[in-house]
Scaffold this active site. Structure first.
Site, mmCIF file in Angstrom:
data_model
loop_
_atom_site.group_PDB
_atom_site.id
_atom_site.type_symbol
_atom_site.label_atom_id
_atom_site.label_comp_id
_atom_site.label_asym_id
_atom_site.label_seq_id
_atom_site.Cartn_x
_atom_site.Cartn_y
_atom_site.Cartn_z
ATOM 1 N N LYS A 1 -8.866 -0.348 -4.506
ATOM 2 C CA LYS A 1 -8.342 0.856 -5.140
ATOM 3 C C LYS A 1 -8.899 1.012 -6.561
ATOM 4 O O LYS A 1 -9.110 2.143 -7.020
ATOM 5 C CB LYS A 1 -6.807 0.827 -5.153
ATOM 6 C CG LYS A 1 -6.205 1.028 -3.761
ATOM 7 C CD LYS A 1 -6.634 2.351 -3.131
ATOM 8 C CE LYS A 1 -5.903 2.661 -1.847
ATOM 9 N NZ LYS A 1 -6.265 3.966 -1.262
ATOM 10 N N TYR B 1 -7.157 -5.332 -1.233
ATOM 11 C CA TYR B 1 -6.629 -3.976 -1.412
ATOM 12 C C TYR B 1 -6.583 -3.531 -2.874
ATOM 13 O O TYR B 1 -7.096 -2.444 -3.201
ATOM 14 C CB TYR B 1 -5.239 -3.877 -0.778
ATOM 15 C CG TYR B 1 -4.628 -2.493 -0.862
ATOM 16 C CD1 TYR B 1 -5.084 -1.466 -0.035
ATOM 17 C CD2 TYR B 1 -3.597 -2.219 -1.754
ATOM 18 C CE1 TYR B 1 -4.530 -0.196 -0.097
ATOM 19 C CE2 TYR B 1 -3.037 -0.952 -1.829
ATOM 20 C CZ TYR B 1 -3.503 0.051 -0.996
ATOM 21 O OH TYR B 1 -2.948 1.309 -1.074
ATOM 22 N N ASN C 1 -7.233 10.397 2.186
ATOM 23 C CA ASN C 1 -6.024 9.583 2.299
ATOM 24 C C ASN C 1 -6.217 8.314 3.127
ATOM 25 O O ASN C 1 -5.535 7.318 2.915
ATOM 26 C CB ASN C 1 -4.913 10.441 2.916
ATOM 27 C CG ASN C 1 -3.740 9.611 3.396
ATOM 28 O OD1 ASN C 1 -2.924 9.141 2.618
ATOM 29 N ND2 ASN C 1 -3.660 9.399 4.706
ATOM 30 N N ASP D 1 -13.603 9.241 11.846
ATOM 31 C CA ASP D 1 -13.562 7.820 11.478
ATOM 32 C C ASP D 1 -14.383 7.686 10.206
ATOM 33 O O ASP D 1 -15.601 7.871 10.226
ATOM 34 C CB ASP D 1 -14.157 6.969 12.604
ATOM 35 C CG ASP D 1 -14.140 5.478 12.295
ATOM 36 O OD1 ASP D 1 -13.902 5.096 11.122
ATOM 37 O OD2 ASP D 1 -14.376 4.687 13.232
ATOM 38 N N THR E 1 5.451 2.630 4.997
ATOM 39 C CA THR E 1 4.455 3.063 5.973
ATOM 40 C C THR E 1 3.840 1.841 6.645
ATOM 41 O O THR E 1 4.068 0.692 6.235
ATOM 42 C CB THR E 1 3.315 3.874 5.317
ATOM 43 O OG1 THR E 1 2.566 3.000 4.458
ATOM 44 C CG2 THR E 1 3.845 5.058 4.527
#
Length: 251
Positions: free
Chosen positions: A177, A173, A85, A58, A208
């Site tokens: 990134k 998000y 990832n 985790d 996904t």
């Protein structure tokens, strides 16, 4: 085992991570399938077959990261490839469309808890794993780190009003990134004088769980560049940010 490369892929029980793990194993790499939920990781490793080993990890839990690093040291003594990832895109989108979520996630109205939760995995989690695994990577004669980012984190692209995703850039998000890219640059600079290579890769907009399966590319196509860069040899480049082979992304 000494003649096989040892890789750790975080968030490898589904999506891009699972596909990357499959393809690395198919290329003769021993892959530690990192998964927050051990049972899901075990199921993924069994699906992949020989060469895949489940590892509870985790990225938001320092004790979990430390235990994973200790197990790798005990079992293998080194790490040759680290693929960071694991990522999440949100904690509250639910059934909202991406457009609806964007409207509720502007800099002016986004709950700070939402930002913190996503950054905890996408930014701090990557840094924590890097810090724990670096001593193991230093034991390798051919080590590489591949951080899985996204084109939506490109500040250069998103600062351009003509960019198709310009209006969707926000503090959750996309900004996570952008921060991951900055963390990766810090790693690249720190490791410039070593033999450890560091690369940044953006998968395609892949179908996904991360995007509610709204992506346009298959998981195989979306994972292709991550796999290609992960399999680069000692003569391969470092310090790159790519989407496809020979297609770079501006920082």
């Amino acid at each position: 085992m000494q003649d096989k490369r040892i890789a750790l892929v975080t968030g490898a029980n589904q999506g891009v991570g699972l596909q990357v793990a499959k393809e690395l194993v198919a290329n003769g790499v021993t892959v530690l399938v990192g998964s927050r939920n051990f049972e899901r990781g075990k199921a993924a490793a069994e699906e992949i077959g020989p060469g895949a080993i489940a590892l509870q990890l985790d990225v938001t839990d320092r004790a979990s990261i430390a235990a994973a690093a200790e197990r790798i040291r005990e079992d293998f003594g080194r790490l040759d490839l680290l693929v960071n990832n694991a990522a999440i895109s949100n904690t509250r989108k639910g059934n909202m469309s991406i457009q609806e979520y964007v409207k509720l996630s502007r800099a002016s109205n986004v709950p700070l808890d939402e930002v913190r939760a996503v950054w905890e995995t996408n930014v701090f989690g990557v840094l924590a794993v890097y810090q724990a695994m670096l001593p193991l990577l230093r034991e390798s004669s051919d080590a590489r780190i591949v951080n899985v980012s996204s084109g939506v984190g490109s500040l250069t692209d998103n600062a351009n009003p003509a960019h198709p995703y310009h209006a969707m850039f926000g503090p959750v998000y996309p900004a996570s990134k952008a921060a991951l890219n900055a963390m990766t640059l810090a790693m690249m600079i720190e490791l410039e004088s070593t033999g450890i290579k560091v690369n940044l890769v953006s998968p395609a907009f892949t179908k996904t769980n991360l995007n509610g399966y709204a992506g346009t590319e298959s998981v195989e196509d979306g994972s292709r560049e991550v796999v290609r860069v992960s399999l680069l040899g000692q003569d391969g480049p470092t310090g790159t940010f790519t989407r496809w082979e020979n297609t770079t992304i501006p920082w």
